[in-house]
Design an enzyme around this catalytic site. Structure first.
Site, mmCIF file in Angstrom:
data_model
loop_
_atom_site.group_PDB
_atom_site.id
_atom_site.type_symbol
_atom_site.label_atom_id
_atom_site.label_comp_id
_atom_site.label_asym_id
_atom_site.label_seq_id
_atom_site.Cartn_x
_atom_site.Cartn_y
_atom_site.Cartn_z
ATOM 1 N N GLN A 6 1.785 -6.047 5.761
ATOM 2 C CA GLN A 6 2.296 -5.858 4.465
ATOM 3 C C GLN A 6 3.453 -6.320 3.798
ATOM 4 O O GLN A 6 4.312 -6.671 4.678
ATOM 5 C CB GLN A 6 2.043 -4.449 4.067
ATOM 6 C CG GLN A 6 0.588 -3.990 4.635
ATOM 7 C CD GLN A 6 0.569 -2.459 3.966
ATOM 8 O OE1 GLN A 6 1.266 -1.745 3.028
ATOM 9 N NE2 GLN A 6 -1.067 -2.016 4.312
ATOM 10 N N GLU A 38 -6.276 -8.866 3.452
ATOM 11 C CA GLU A 38 -5.433 -8.255 4.638
ATOM 12 C C GLU A 38 -5.472 -9.005 5.739
ATOM 13 O O GLU A 38 -6.550 -9.435 6.246
ATOM 14 C CB GLU A 38 -5.847 -6.960 4.851
ATOM 15 C CG GLU A 38 -5.668 -5.740 3.879
ATOM 16 C CD GLU A 38 -5.910 -4.411 4.202
ATOM 17 O OE1 GLU A 38 -5.990 -4.235 5.272
ATOM 18 O OE2 GLU A 38 -6.618 -3.670 3.287
ATOM 19 N N GLU A 79 0.897 -1.147 -0.015
ATOM 20 C CA GLU A 79 0.218 -0.026 0.112
ATOM 21 C C GLU A 79 0.990 1.395 0.022
ATOM 22 O O GLU A 79 2.022 1.201 0.436
ATOM 23 C CB GLU A 79 -0.943 -0.049 1.109
ATOM 24 C CG GLU A 79 -1.772 1.129 1.183
ATOM 25 C CD GLU A 79 -2.725 1.029 2.647
ATOM 26 O OE1 GLU A 79 -2.846 0.249 3.378
ATOM 27 O OE2 GLU A 79 -3.746 1.764 2.485
ATOM 28 N N ASN A 139 -12.462 -0.794 -0.598
ATOM 29 C CA ASN A 139 -11.598 -1.553 0.531
ATOM 30 C C ASN A 139 -12.298 -1.034 1.998
ATOM 31 O O ASN A 139 -12.710 -0.072 2.089
ATOM 32 C CB ASN A 139 -10.219 -1.002 0.512
ATOM 33 C CG ASN A 139 -9.604 -1.537 2.011
ATOM 34 O OD1 ASN A 139 -9.082 -2.489 2.032
ATOM 35 N ND2 ASN A 139 -9.322 -0.442 2.595
ATOM 36 N N GLU A 140 -12.380 -2.015 2.644
ATOM 37 C CA GLU A 140 -13.085 -1.951 3.917
ATOM 38 C C GLU A 140 -14.567 -1.096 3.858
ATOM 39 O O GLU A 140 -14.265 0.005 4.630
ATOM 40 C CB GLU A 140 -12.132 -1.495 5.048
ATOM 41 C CG GLU A 140 -11.149 -2.734 5.364
ATOM 42 C CD GLU A 140 -10.302 -2.305 6.599
ATOM 43 O OE1 GLU A 140 -10.477 -1.250 7.131
ATOM 44 O OE2 GLU A 140 -9.606 -3.140 7.040
HETATM 45 O O1 AHR Z 1 -3.035 -2.544 6.041
HETATM 46 C C1 AHR Z 1 -3.257 -1.198 6.882
HETATM 47 C C2 AHR Z 1 -4.666 -0.882 6.738
HETATM 48 O O2 AHR Z 1 -5.510 -1.839 7.518
HETATM 49 C C3 AHR Z 1 -5.342 -0.706 5.351
HETATM 50 O O3 AHR Z 1 -5.273 0.306 4.622
HETATM 51 C C4 AHR Z 1 -6.732 -0.970 5.787
HETATM 52 O O4 AHR Z 1 -7.453 -1.706 4.659
HETATM 53 C C5 AHR Z 1 -6.757 -1.669 7.113
HETATM 54 O O5 AHR Z 1 -7.720 -1.123 7.979
#
Ligand code: AHR
Length: 514
Positions: free
Chosen positions: A366, A317, A46, A193-194
């Site tokens: 990540q 994730e 990211e 996302n989320e």
């Molecule tokens: O990985 C860090 C963050 O965690 C991401 O941006 C988000 O999708 C999650 O809350």
């Protein structure tokens, strides 16, 4: 008194290994299960902290050796790991990202503020072309996450057209002008996302309607059709799985879940990455059960709403999340990585393998310098984390065929009021035809020994690698890069038994012979 003596005898027997023969792992090699998709070993990168900028991307002009801007040392280490898939550009960042900012000459790209992660400048040096250069250098598949939070259906549709278009539409010519004649191969494309949180605070019903609307306009040549992903649930709630699987039909291949683990189990005051007591070792590792549970419940829902098993579950994730390192920018999510993280990763793999019929992808959060990273960099140096080595041990499971296992007399590991199974096991037939077994001994202080059978037979030998260390929070550091590294592991059958000894807090992956 009798009871006390029996307890003492039992604990002595344990200490001297007499109980070892009781634990037995039976692999049912004649009942193959689903294939363990290699993308279960996917990664997430990211625009966050030094995850991409500095950690991987240094730019073509950098003195740090690079190929078209991507660090040679980092790419080489990731290739070693056989990274099958990379998800980009976020995360929460994705829902504020406008893809047109990241194409064309780099010196003309707009500078924005990364409002979600640290409020730092984002110069858009890494955009679509750079991302695909990275995945092509890695030999990995591409997962692009489109912006549903601040974007539009037109923007999401046009990004896909820009990447995959073949004719002479102006947008395709623009890609050619920017240096790419051949379409990019987009393997996965997600909308939002989320979306329950940073991606727009939506309700599942609202998102389901949004998804239906936006997905209508996602068009590609048939041979370059990605798998389309809806942003879904977390590690506990299955409401999204229910609502999405009931209400979406078109351009819908998977639901993405997120699952983070903190020692305290709470967002506020998560706990420390290192220097923790055994109570926080077990509180981390025991939480992997929640993923097993949510998968079991999601499977029931999907088997009802999607009996033909067209839909997959992706954990796009997952990983450990600790309090920020003292002195670091809290928005950069910098954390140390220890042996505990390696075991956490291996326990996730074992759970994902056991749900391989639905779980076809996961992305650890990540890849570099952020959260549970594979690699930590400092200027031109890098260090491989214990998590990197856990991924490395498990590479034979990529695209292997899962095999059911039975673990008899699995000891209970208990610290205070928290308990969990002491051992966790997985087995599969690798693409090379060999039978592989992966084992985790979560107990921080007690070694274990188990006998291994394949069906009713005793194999001749087991050969592979072991990962362990003296301390629960052992880690690799610049200048001390080999505190936690795999060691060769080999055992031969004796007296008609193949006995695998697992040190306390260890991971073992072996190929079984005979
Ligand atoms: O990985 C860090 C963050 O965690 C991401 O941006 C988000 O999708 C999650 O809350």
């Amino acid at each position: 008194m009798k009871k006390q003596l029996a307890a003492i005898a039992a604990s002595l027997a344990w200490a001297f290994g007499a109980q070892a023969a009781d634990i037995k792992l039976v692999v049912n090699a004649d009942q193959p299960g689903p294939v363990i998709h290699r993308n279960i070993y996917g990664q997430f990168a990211e625009h966050l902290g030094t995850g991409i900028y500095e950690g991987m991307w240094v730019g073509p002009e950098s003195k740090i050796p690079n190929v078209r801007g991507w660090r040679k040392d980092v790419v080489a280490a990731l290739k070693e790991l056989k990274v099958p898939l990379v998800r980009w550009p976020g995360g929460c960042f994705a829902d504020e990202y406008h893809w047109r900012d990241g194409i064309g000459p780099r010196n003309k790209r707009p500078i924005k503020v990364n409002t979600h992660w640290g409020g730092v400048p984002e110069n858009n040096a890494v955009g679509t072309h750079e991302f695909f250069d990275l995945v092509e250098q890695l030999g990995a598949e591409a997962y692009v996450n489109a912006n549903m939070g601040t974007g539009s259906p037109q923007e999401a549709a046009e990004w896909l057209e820009y990447m995959t278009g073949e004719g002479n539409a102006t947008i395709v010519e623009q890609r050619r002008k920017n240096g790419r004649d051949k379409p990019f191969r987009v393997h996965y494309y997600a909308l939002g996302n989320e979306t329950w949180g940073c991606g727009g605070n939506m309700r599942p019903e609202y998102y389901a309607d949004m998804y239906r609307h936006w997905a209508t306009f996602l068009k590609t040549p048939e041979h370059n059709r990605p798998k389309f992903i809806a942003s879904g649930g977390n590690d506990q709630d299955t409401t999204w799985t229910e609502v999405l699987s009931k209400n979406i039909r078109h351009n819908f291949d998977a639901i993405a879940h997120h699952a983070y683990t903190f020692p305290s189990g709470k967002w506020e005051g998560k706990g420390s990455a290192a220097g923790f007591p055994e109570a926080e070792w077990i509180s981390m590792l025991s939480q992997v059960k929640k993923i097993d549970d949510v998968l079991a419940r999601s499977t029931v829902i999907l088997d009802r709403n999607d009996p033909k098993k067209k839909l997959a579950i992706y954990f796009d994730e997952w990983g450990s999340w600790y309090d920020p390192e003292p002195g670091s920018n809290p928005g950069f999510l910098v954390q140390r990585n220890t042996l505990r993280d390696a075991l956490l990763a291996a326990l996730h793999f074992n759970v994902f393998h056991s749900h391989a019929d639905r779980v076809k992808m996961s992305n650890v959060a990540q890849m570099v310098n952020v959260l549970q990273a594979m690699i930590l960099t400092s200027k031109d140096k890098l260090v491989l984390t214990p998590t990197y080595h856990a991924f490395s041990l498990y590479t034979p499971f990529q695209d292997a065929t899962s095999l059911p296992v039975t673990l008899e007399n699995n000891p209970v590991y208990k610290v205070g009021a928290t308990e969990m199974p002491g051992l966790s096991a997985t087995a599969a037939r690798g693409k090379d035809g060999k039978l592989y077994v992966g084992l985790v001994n979560s107990d921080a202080t007690q070694a274990a020994a188990l006998t291994l059978q394949v069906g009713a037979n005793t194999p001749k030998a087991a050969k592979g690698r072991l990962l362990t260390a003296g301390a629960m929070d052992a880690q690799n550091e610049l200048g001390k890069p080999a505190q936690v590294v795999p060691q060769a592991y080999e055992v031969q059958a004796a007296d008609g038994k193949l006995t695998l000894k697992l040190p306390a807090k260890s991971i073992v992956v072996v190929a079984i012979e005979g």
